[in-house]
Design a protein around this motif. Sequence first.
Motif, mmCIF file in Angstrom:
data_model
loop_
_atom_site.group_PDB
_atom_site.id
_atom_site.type_symbol
_atom_site.label_atom_id
_atom_site.label_comp_id
_atom_site.label_asym_id
_atom_site.label_seq_id
_atom_site.Cartn_x
_atom_site.Cartn_y
_atom_site.Cartn_z
ATOM 1 N N LEU A 1 49.095 43.001 41.105
ATOM 2 C CA LEU A 1 47.817 43.674 41.304
ATOM 3 C C LEU A 1 47.259 43.976 40.270
ATOM 4 C CD1 LEU A 1 46.335 45.359 43.152
ATOM 5 C CD2 LEU A 1 48.038 47.186 42.405
ATOM 6 N N GLN B 1 43.348 45.421 38.408
ATOM 7 C CA GLN B 1 42.157 46.076 38.651
ATOM 8 C C GLN B 1 40.758 44.743 38.504
ATOM 9 O OE1 GLN B 1 41.437 49.275 36.267
ATOM 10 N NE2 GLN B 1 42.819 50.573 37.984
ATOM 11 N N PRO B 2 39.613 44.909 39.113
ATOM 12 C CA PRO B 2 38.564 44.110 38.643
ATOM 13 C C PRO B 2 38.374 43.957 37.462
ATOM 14 C CG PRO B 2 38.194 45.294 40.772
ATOM 15 C CD PRO B 2 39.334 45.858 40.319
ATOM 16 N N LYS C 1 37.996 39.058 40.056
ATOM 17 C CA LYS C 1 37.097 39.759 41.000
ATOM 18 C C LYS C 1 38.010 40.056 42.408
ATOM 19 C CE LYS C 1 33.386 37.075 39.216
ATOM 20 N NZ LYS C 1 32.023 35.910 39.404
ATOM 21 N N PRO C 2 37.604 40.846 43.147
ATOM 22 C CA PRO C 2 38.180 40.902 44.517
ATOM 23 C C PRO C 2 38.446 39.647 45.113
ATOM 24 C CG PRO C 2 36.692 42.758 43.799
ATOM 25 C CD PRO C 2 36.596 41.882 42.928
ATOM 26 N N GLU C 3 37.181 38.857 45.074
ATOM 27 C CA GLU C 3 37.452 37.638 45.876
ATOM 28 C C GLU C 3 38.453 36.426 45.319
ATOM 29 O OE1 GLU C 3 34.552 39.110 44.514
ATOM 30 O OE2 GLU C 3 33.318 37.631 43.817
ATOM 31 N N THR D 1 41.377 37.271 45.113
ATOM 32 C CA THR D 1 42.536 37.762 45.873
ATOM 33 C C THR D 1 43.099 36.870 46.677
ATOM 34 O OG1 THR D 1 42.277 40.135 45.785
ATOM 35 C CG2 THR D 1 43.595 39.363 47.532
ATOM 36 N N THR E 1 46.432 40.095 43.734
ATOM 37 C CA THR E 1 45.724 41.071 44.444
ATOM 38 C C THR E 1 44.675 41.632 43.260
ATOM 39 O OG1 THR E 1 47.158 41.382 46.279
ATOM 40 C CG2 THR E 1 45.510 43.042 46.067
ATOM 41 N N VAL E 2 43.314 41.597 43.725
ATOM 42 C CA VAL E 2 42.502 42.210 42.697
ATOM 43 C C VAL E 2 41.729 43.401 43.165
ATOM 44 C CG1 VAL E 2 40.550 41.886 41.189
ATOM 45 C CG2 VAL E 2 42.087 40.007 41.649
ATOM 46 N N SER E 3 42.130 44.636 42.880
ATOM 47 C CA SER E 3 41.629 45.668 43.771
ATOM 48 C C SER E 3 41.659 46.862 42.796
ATOM 49 C CB SER E 3 42.308 46.006 44.986
ATOM 50 O OG SER E 3 42.079 47.120 45.412
ATOM 51 N N SER E 4 40.651 47.850 42.981
ATOM 52 C CA SER E 4 40.667 49.092 42.270
ATOM 53 C C SER E 4 41.363 50.096 43.026
ATOM 54 C CB SER E 4 39.495 49.396 41.975
ATOM 55 O OG SER E 4 38.492 49.602 43.316
#
Length: 121
Positions: free
Chosen positions: A11, A13-14, A86-88, A90, A118-121
């Motif tokens: 995991l 962060q962006p 980036k979230p995309e 993921t 997984t790219v997520s804040s």
Amino acid sequence: QVQLVESGGGLVQPGGSLRLSCVASGRIFSIYAMGWYRQPPGKQRELVASIGSGSSTNYADSVKGRFTISRDNAKNTVYLQMNSLKPEDTAVYYCNADVLSLDRPRRNDYWGQGTQVTVSS
């Protein structure tokens, strides 16, 4: 038998970075092209980047300038350095290798088990 084992997912962060590794092992005579594919949730598997035995590279347009593929032939290992995530991005990331093994007369494609990014804040 030939095995590919990926590591390095997780995991992030962006804007962050991750480095994926994939080690090929087993009864290997020679490894040709190696690559990384990914499968986002609910979508088909797609090529991310590939690298030939002579180290020529190819990238999906969506990752150009952000991801770098490299290989260490002495270690039968391929890497994917992922920056500015980036979230995309993921997805489950899969390693692929075109291998001539000691047990088969022809080259075959082998796949790793996949590693989640997984790219997520």
